[in-house]
Design an enzyme around this catalytic site. Structure first.
Site, PDB file in Angstrom:
ATOM      1  N   SER A  17       5.042   6.666  -9.085  1.00 36.01           N
ATOM      2  CA  SER A  17       4.452   5.527  -8.383  1.00 36.01           C
ATOM      3  C   SER A  17       2.945   5.723  -8.247  1.00 36.01           C
ATOM      4  O   SER A  17       2.492   6.685  -7.613  1.00 36.01           O
ATOM      5  CB  SER A  17       5.073   5.394  -6.999  1.00 36.01           C
ATOM      6  OG  SER A  17       4.297   4.511  -6.228  1.00 36.01           O
ATOM      7  N   HIS A  41       5.592   3.051 -12.102  1.00 36.60           N
ATOM      8  CA  HIS A  41       6.015   2.217 -10.977  1.00 36.60           C
ATOM      9  C   HIS A  41       4.781   1.669 -10.254  1.00 36.60           C
ATOM     10  O   HIS A  41       3.923   2.439  -9.797  1.00 36.60           O
ATOM     11  CB  HIS A  41       6.865   3.073 -10.039  1.00 36.60           C
ATOM     12  CG  HIS A  41       7.462   2.341  -8.880  1.00 36.60           C
ATOM     13  ND1 HIS A  41       8.624   1.616  -8.962  1.00 36.60           N
ATOM     14  CD2 HIS A  41       7.063   2.239  -7.583  1.00 36.60           C
ATOM     15  CE1 HIS A  41       8.927   1.101  -7.783  1.00 36.60           C
ATOM     16  NE2 HIS A  41       7.991   1.462  -6.921  1.00 36.60           N
ATOM     17  N   ASP A  43       3.421  -0.537  -7.137  1.00 40.18           N
ATOM     18  CA  ASP A  43       3.775  -1.090  -5.829  1.00 40.18           C
ATOM     19  C   ASP A  43       2.791  -2.181  -5.434  1.00 40.18           C
ATOM     20  O   ASP A  43       1.643  -1.896  -5.098  1.00 40.18           O
ATOM     21  CB  ASP A  43       3.727   0.027  -4.768  1.00 40.18           C
ATOM     22  CG  ASP A  43       4.910   0.961  -4.889  1.00 40.18           C
ATOM     23  OD1 ASP A  43       6.050   0.473  -4.879  1.00 40.18           O
ATOM     24  OD2 ASP A  43       4.691   2.178  -4.997  1.00 40.18           O
ATOM     25  N   MET A  45       1.679  -4.749  -2.755  1.00 29.27           N
ATOM     26  CA  MET A  45       1.842  -4.993  -1.305  1.00 29.27           C
ATOM     27  C   MET A  45       0.888  -6.091  -0.866  1.00 29.27           C
ATOM     28  O   MET A  45      -0.278  -6.107  -1.286  1.00 29.27           O
ATOM     29  CB  MET A  45       1.526  -3.706  -0.533  1.00 29.27           C
ATOM     30  CG  MET A  45       2.396  -2.529  -0.934  1.00 29.27           C
ATOM     31  SD  MET A  45       2.019  -1.109   0.111  1.00 29.27           S
ATOM     32  CE  MET A  45       3.211   0.066  -0.509  1.00 29.27           C
ATOM     33  N   HIS A  74       7.233  -3.338  -8.476  1.00 30.87           N
ATOM     34  CA  HIS A  74       7.960  -3.447  -7.213  1.00 30.87           C
ATOM     35  C   HIS A  74       7.153  -4.357  -6.289  1.00 30.87           C
ATOM     36  O   HIS A  74       6.112  -3.964  -5.780  1.00 30.87           O
ATOM     37  CB  HIS A  74       8.100  -2.022  -6.627  1.00 30.87           C
ATOM     38  CG  HIS A  74       8.763  -1.966  -5.296  1.00 30.87           C
ATOM     39  ND1 HIS A  74       8.815  -0.804  -4.544  1.00 30.87           N
ATOM     40  CD2 HIS A  74       9.421  -2.904  -4.566  1.00 30.87           C
ATOM     41  CE1 HIS A  74       9.469  -1.036  -3.422  1.00 30.87           C
ATOM     42  NE2 HIS A  74       9.845  -2.297  -3.407  1.00 30.87           N
ATOM     43  N   MET A  76       6.408  -6.013  -3.007  1.00 27.21           N
ATOM     44  CA  MET A  76       6.635  -6.001  -1.556  1.00 27.21           C
ATOM     45  C   MET A  76       5.799  -7.133  -0.984  1.00 27.21           C
ATOM     46  O   MET A  76       4.776  -6.907  -0.324  1.00 27.21           O
ATOM     47  CB  MET A  76       6.239  -4.632  -0.978  1.00 27.21           C
ATOM     48  CG  MET A  76       7.319  -3.590  -1.183  1.00 27.21           C
ATOM     49  SD  MET A  76       6.699  -1.927  -0.918  1.00 27.21           S
ATOM     50  CE  MET A  76       6.046  -1.598  -2.536  1.00 27.21           C
ATOM     51  N   MET A 145      15.560   1.369  -1.201  1.00 32.10           N
ATOM     52  CA  MET A 145      14.455   2.059  -0.541  1.00 32.10           C
ATOM     53  C   MET A 145      15.046   3.181   0.299  1.00 32.10           C
ATOM     54  O   MET A 145      15.950   2.952   1.107  1.00 32.10           O
ATOM     55  CB  MET A 145      13.686   1.099   0.370  1.00 32.10           C
ATOM     56  CG  MET A 145      12.830   0.063  -0.345  1.00 32.10           C
ATOM     57  SD  MET A 145      11.587   0.738  -1.459  1.00 32.10           S
ATOM     58  CE  MET A 145      10.631   1.792  -0.379  1.00 32.10           C
ATOM     59  N   ASP A 183      13.731   4.993  -4.187  1.00 32.22           N
ATOM     60  CA  ASP A 183      12.278   4.988  -4.010  1.00 32.22           C
ATOM     61  C   ASP A 183      11.939   5.382  -2.573  1.00 32.22           C
ATOM     62  O   ASP A 183      12.317   4.682  -1.630  1.00 32.22           O
ATOM     63  CB  ASP A 183      11.780   3.565  -4.325  1.00 32.22           C
ATOM     64  CG  ASP A 183      10.270   3.423  -4.212  1.00 32.22           C
ATOM     65  OD1 ASP A 183       9.576   4.439  -4.023  1.00 32.22           O
ATOM     66  OD2 ASP A 183       9.780   2.271  -4.335  1.00 32.22           O
TER      67      ASP A 183
HETATM   68  C1  DX5 Z   1       6.711   2.718  -0.646  1.00 37.22           C
HETATM   69  C2  DX5 Z   1       6.662   2.515  -2.136  1.00 37.22           C
HETATM   70  C3  DX5 Z   1       6.942   3.724  -2.940  1.00 37.22           C
HETATM   71  C4  DX5 Z   1       5.992   4.864  -2.709  1.00 37.22           C
HETATM   72  C5  DX5 Z   1       6.811   6.127  -2.792  1.00 37.22           C
HETATM   73  O1  DX5 Z   1       6.861   1.509  -0.010  1.00 37.22           O
HETATM   74  O2  DX5 Z   1       7.604   1.537  -2.548  1.00 37.22           O
HETATM   75  O3  DX5 Z   1       7.045   3.436  -4.325  1.00 37.22           O
HETATM   76  O4  DX5 Z   1       4.950   4.930  -3.638  1.00 37.22           O
HETATM   77  O5  DX5 Z   1       6.010   7.177  -2.452  1.00 37.22           O
HETATM   78  P1  DX5 Z   1       6.585   8.629  -2.110  1.00 37.22           P
HETATM   79  O6  DX5 Z   1       7.305   9.108  -3.332  1.00 37.22           O
HETATM   80  O7  DX5 Z   1       5.378   9.401  -1.762  1.00 37.22           O
HETATM   81  O8  DX5 Z   1       7.537   8.431  -0.954  1.00 37.22           O
HETATM   82 ZN    ZN Z   2       7.941   1.298  -4.768  1.00 37.96          ZN
END
Ligand code: DX5
Ligand code: ZN
Length: 235
Positions: A17, A41, A43, A45, A74, A76, A145, A183
């Site tokens: 990620s 990956h 993320d 947000m 992903h 969010m 998650m 994740d």
């Molecule tokens: C959190 C993200 C993850 C995050 C995981 O909301 O969706 O993808 O990057 O990070 P680690 O592996 O550090 O928990």
């Molecule tokens: Zn993620």
């Protein structure tokens, strides 16, 4: 859009990620992984569904031009339906949105597939599996998650191991080919636990990008995963 070469094999896939990478120097952060992974990956947000704002489809497009690997996006974000096309056009290989953000998830899944991407739904820790049971025919992946969404570097919620096991049983019983991604808080210390419980796609952010040598750490993940896949007769 690039496809992940090993998606259709039983092999467990590693998805670092970039949330924990240096976003101002992304090319070098990714180059440091030395190709020791399957998908990147990303993320996304929005500052509403989760507190932080990261990046949007523009960065995904630029990333897609720079890397040979397929991008696992992903989302969010609230109102994911308004973003699906932007991210598909930007080159996302898989597009995953949160069940908690969508009134009509079956429609969103169909739209993602019609745009040529693998379609996935994500569940926050407290959301029951029942919420996706009747969506499985339209899904290519389920993201569980294993921390509350929003931040990298959090601790794995250990009650999620039972949820992974139940999700694996639900998917197997359905007969649909749906990958099971985990994740949040995954390191080489609990990799065996989540893979033996049934995960076949592993996201890891801080454990890889904050390691002293991210490329070697990703390689070590891959070797552990290969051994576990052999143990579980996936390869
Ligand atoms: C959190 C993200 C993850 C995050 C995981 O909301 O969706 O993808 O990057 O990070 P680690 O592996 O550090 O928990
Ligand atoms: Zn993620």
């Amino acid at each position: 859009m690039k496809r992940c070469a090993d998606w259709t094999r039983a092999k467990t896939l590693l998805c670092p990620s970039i949330l924990s990478a240096d976003l101002s120097d992304l090319s070098n952060s990714i180059a440091a992984l030395d190709d020791n992974y399957d998908m990147l990956h990303c993320d996304v947000m929005d500052g509403s569904f989760v507190p932080l704002i990261t990046f949007g489809s523009q960065l995904v497009r630029q990333l897609n031009e720079k890397t040979k690997k397929a991008l696992d996006v992903h989302l969010m974000v609230i109102n994911p339906e308004s973003q699906i096309k932007n991210f598909a056009d930007a080159g996302a290989s898989s597009l995953v949105f949160h069940r908690e953000t969508s009134f009509h998830p079956q429609r969103v899944l169909s739209e993602i597939r019609s745009l040529g991407c693998y379609a996935g739904v994500s569940l926050s820790p407290a959301t029951p599996l029942e919420e996706v049971k009747y969506l499985l025919p339209d899904m290519d992946m389920l993201l569980l998650m294993t921390v509350n969404p929003g931040f990298g570097g959090q601790l794995y919620l250990k009650q999620m191991t039972e949820k992974i096991r139940s999700a694996r049983a639900m998917i197997d019983e359905s007969g649909y080919s749906v990958r099971l991604q985990v994740d949040g808080g995954i390191s080489r210390d609990n990799l065996g636990q989540v893979i033996r419980a049934g995960a076949d796609m592993v996201v890891s952010g801080s454990a890889i990008f904050l390691a002293e040598n991210p490329g070697l750490e990703a390689k070590a993940f891959q070797l552990d995963m290969l051994e576990l896949d052999r143990e579980l007769k996936r390869v």
